[in-house]
Design an enzyme around this catalytic site. Structure first.
Site, PDB file in Angstrom:
ATOM      1  N   THR A 134      -1.128 -35.981 -53.220  1.00 49.46           N
ATOM      2  CA  THR A 134      -3.389 -36.019 -53.024  1.00 49.46           C
ATOM      3  C   THR A 134      -3.153 -37.712 -52.798  1.00 49.46           C
ATOM      4  O   THR A 134      -2.744 -38.187 -53.129  1.00 49.46           O
ATOM      5  CB  THR A 134      -3.666 -35.947 -54.506  1.00 49.46           C
ATOM      6  OG1 THR A 134      -4.940 -36.066 -54.191  1.00 49.46           O
ATOM      7  CG2 THR A 134      -2.749 -36.832 -55.624  1.00 49.46           C
ATOM      8  N   ASP A 135      -4.757 -37.740 -51.986  1.00 51.89           N
ATOM      9  CA  ASP A 135      -5.327 -39.054 -51.502  1.00 51.89           C
ATOM     10  C   ASP A 135      -4.830 -39.940 -53.038  1.00 51.89           C
ATOM     11  O   ASP A 135      -5.649 -40.945 -52.788  1.00 51.89           O
ATOM     12  CB  ASP A 135      -6.540 -38.528 -50.565  1.00 51.89           C
ATOM     13  CG  ASP A 135      -7.855 -37.824 -51.606  1.00 51.89           C
ATOM     14  OD1 ASP A 135      -7.117 -37.337 -51.930  1.00 51.89           O
ATOM     15  OD2 ASP A 135      -8.806 -37.860 -50.719  1.00 51.89           O
ATOM     16  N   GLU A 136      -5.497 -39.220 -54.174  1.00 55.04           N
ATOM     17  CA  GLU A 136      -5.917 -39.992 -55.098  1.00 55.04           C
ATOM     18  C   GLU A 136      -4.500 -40.840 -55.324  1.00 55.04           C
ATOM     19  O   GLU A 136      -5.859 -41.472 -56.584  1.00 55.04           O
ATOM     20  CB  GLU A 136      -6.469 -38.491 -56.186  1.00 55.04           C
ATOM     21  CG  GLU A 136      -7.269 -37.842 -56.056  1.00 55.04           C
ATOM     22  CD  GLU A 136      -7.737 -36.427 -56.864  1.00 55.04           C
ATOM     23  OE1 GLU A 136      -7.980 -37.228 -57.990  1.00 55.04           O
ATOM     24  OE2 GLU A 136      -7.842 -35.583 -56.516  1.00 55.04           O
ATOM     25  N   TYR A 159      -4.097 -38.201 -64.048  1.00 53.48           N
ATOM     26  CA  TYR A 159      -3.883 -37.040 -63.085  1.00 53.48           C
ATOM     27  C   TYR A 159      -3.334 -37.899 -61.992  1.00 53.48           C
ATOM     28  O   TYR A 159      -2.212 -38.130 -61.182  1.00 53.48           O
ATOM     29  CB  TYR A 159      -4.626 -36.016 -63.052  1.00 53.48           C
ATOM     30  CG  TYR A 159      -4.208 -35.150 -61.681  1.00 53.48           C
ATOM     31  CD1 TYR A 159      -3.082 -34.943 -61.008  1.00 53.48           C
ATOM     32  CD2 TYR A 159      -5.351 -35.800 -60.155  1.00 53.48           C
ATOM     33  CE1 TYR A 159      -3.083 -33.911 -59.651  1.00 53.48           C
ATOM     34  CE2 TYR A 159      -4.985 -35.275 -58.724  1.00 53.48           C
ATOM     35  CZ  TYR A 159      -3.931 -34.369 -58.767  1.00 53.48           C
ATOM     36  OH  TYR A 159      -3.665 -33.558 -57.370  1.00 53.48           O
ATOM     37  N   LYS A 163       0.722 -38.254 -59.940  1.00 55.35           N
ATOM     38  CA  LYS A 163       1.139 -37.636 -59.088  1.00 55.35           C
ATOM     39  C   LYS A 163       1.592 -39.006 -58.222  1.00 55.35           C
ATOM     40  O   LYS A 163       3.015 -38.799 -56.867  1.00 55.35           O
ATOM     41  CB  LYS A 163       0.370 -37.238 -58.527  1.00 55.35           C
ATOM     42  CG  LYS A 163      -0.692 -36.050 -58.400  1.00 55.35           C
ATOM     43  CD  LYS A 163       0.575 -34.419 -58.682  1.00 55.35           C
ATOM     44  CE  LYS A 163       0.543 -34.904 -57.084  1.00 55.35           C
ATOM     45  NZ  LYS A 163       1.153 -33.307 -57.044  1.00 55.35           N
ATOM     46  N   ILE A 215     -23.967 -31.720 -62.122  1.00 57.78           N
ATOM     47  CA  ILE A 215     -23.525 -32.487 -61.913  1.00 57.78           C
ATOM     48  C   ILE A 215     -22.693 -33.612 -62.612  1.00 57.78           C
ATOM     49  O   ILE A 215     -24.458 -34.341 -63.080  1.00 57.78           O
ATOM     50  CB  ILE A 215     -24.625 -32.981 -60.864  1.00 57.78           C
ATOM     51  CG1 ILE A 215     -24.994 -31.705 -60.174  1.00 57.78           C
ATOM     52  CG2 ILE A 215     -24.005 -33.956 -59.948  1.00 57.78           C
ATOM     53  CD1 ILE A 215     -24.450 -31.305 -59.115  1.00 57.78           C
TER      54      ILE A 215
END
Ligand code: NAD
Ligand code: TYD
Length: 353
Positions: A134-136, A159, A163, A215
């Site tokens: 992931t880009d995270e 998370y 990763k 939100i």
């Protein structure tokens, strides 16, 4: 690359994995696809109904946290390649239960690397371990700049830390044991079959049932959205043409603040549901922000575009419309995945906000 390959796809009953399995099973009839998934809350065999009977598709229920089981599987099935997607994938769940992410994302990935190393010890020729990330892992951007393959890792949530650790293990096995690997880091995906704990399907489900649209914070966080079938086509390109030892960033050049995205979704849903324009947006409700909420993700995908000739095939507006159409046409799927355990998850996650 030979046409006779036995590819272990992990996490193939999940959101992205099911799209990858469908693509490989139908496009490459000479490949044997071994689809390994533990069927956690996020895995669902209903995602694979259209390909479950195909002769080149073999589903195995199994857990990547079980080291012995992985060694056996590689031996028994004569695995030649891995496309590794199995993971705990939701940031909010990583905040409430970080150790589950260490177990699957870190230990599970290391188990697969060890099993591959053991099974392929005579020769790594023609073998490939493809790790989906992931880009995270790159952390959070402010208002300028993009993540490139050279951006230093700076994960901010349990998370993304798990990763990042798994990416490091894959590279370490490449460096130390010469295991042939490739990694891709992708931005946020959306599309059919995504579990409604993630932003877009959660909002579609709530709009459809006239429930508040939660939100986080002020809705100013930015994500870069890619249609899941375009991610699957990028995975196809990297698997077949990516260079060993390389990393490819995958993204849609498609940044949206959460609040703008939800307004657009409300507009599309008003039309589809025959509601007056502005009706669904009345459901918008600002709630307590996510802890440590990353402000912005944005991918520079120029390497994969330049080197592998990949680019997204459709616009966000087209993808969003297809996605909404799919969810509205597949209400039994949505009803099924949102019954039972989902209700307790939802109550625990949103009642405190
Ligand atoms: P998902 O949560 O929908 O699916 C994950 C799958 O892995 C599920 O089918 C689950 O049953 C399976 N799984 C979980 N733990 C397992 C275990 N211990 N053993 C075997 N199987 C197990 O996730 P997704 O959104 O499809 O993401 C797939 C991969 O892509 C992940 O590695 C994720 O980090 C990465 N990714 C996701 C996104 C995104 O926007 N969703 C973006 C970039 C990268
Ligand atoms: P999400 O789909 O969980 O993906 P990620 O955290 O991996 O980017 O969330 C996307 C964005 O939407 C993120 O900024 C958090 C926000 N969000 C909400 O505002 N409300 C919600 O109910 C959810 C699930 C997410």
């Amino acid at each position: 690359m030979s046409n006779r390959r036995t590819i272990l796809i992990t996490g193939g009953a999940g959101f992205i994995g099911s799209h990858v399995v469908r693509r490989f099973v139908t496009k490459y009839p000479t490949y044997r696809i071994v689809n390994l998934d533990a069927l956690t809350y996020a895995g669902n065999l209903e995602n694979l109904r259209d390909v479950e009977g195909e002769l080149n598709h073999d589903f195995v229920r199994g857990d990547i946290r079980d080291a012995g089981e992985m060694v056996e599987l590689f031996k028994e099935r004569e695995i030649s390649d891995v496309i590794h997607l199995a993971a705990e994938s939701h940031v909010d769940r990583s905040i409430s239960d970080p150790m589950a992410f260490v177990g699957t994302n870190v230990v599970g990935t290391a188990n697969l690397l060890n099993a591959a190393r053991e099974a392929w010890k005579n020769s790594f020729d023609g073998k490939r371990f493809y790790h989906i990330s992931t880009d995270e892992v790159y952390g959070s951007l402010h208002h300028g700049g993009f993540f490139t393959e050279k951006t230093a890792y700076d994960p901010q949530s349990p998370y993304s830390a798990s990763k990042a650790a798994s990416d490091h293990f894959v590279r370490a096995y490449g460096n130390t044991y010469k295991l042939p690997f490739v990694i891709s880091n992708c931005s946020n995906n959306y599309g059919s079959h995504q579990f409604p704990e993630k932003l877009i399907p959660l909002m579609i489900n709530n709009i459809r049932s006239n429930k508040p649209l939660p939100i986080y914070g002020k809705g100013e966080n930015v994500r870069d959205w890619l249609w899941v079938e375009d991610h699957a086509s990028a995975i196809d390109a990297v698997f077949h043409h990516g260079k060993n030892g390389e990393t490819y960033n995958i993204g849609g050049h498609n940044e949206w603040t959460n609040i703008d995205l939800v307004h657009l979704l409300c507009k599309v849903m008003d039309k589809k549901l025959g509601r007056a324009e502005g009706e669904s947006a009345k459901l918008i409700s600002y709630v307590t922000d996510r802890a440590g909420h990353d402000l912005r993700y944005a991918i520079d995908a120029s390497k994969i575009e330049r080197e592998l000739g990949w680019k997204p095939s459709i616009t966000f507006e087209q993808g969003l419309e297809r996605t909404v159409d799919w969810y509205l046409a597949n209400e039994p799927w949505l009803e099924h995945v949102t019954s039972g355990a989902y209700r307790s998850y939802y109550d625990a996650q949103y009642s405190k906000r």
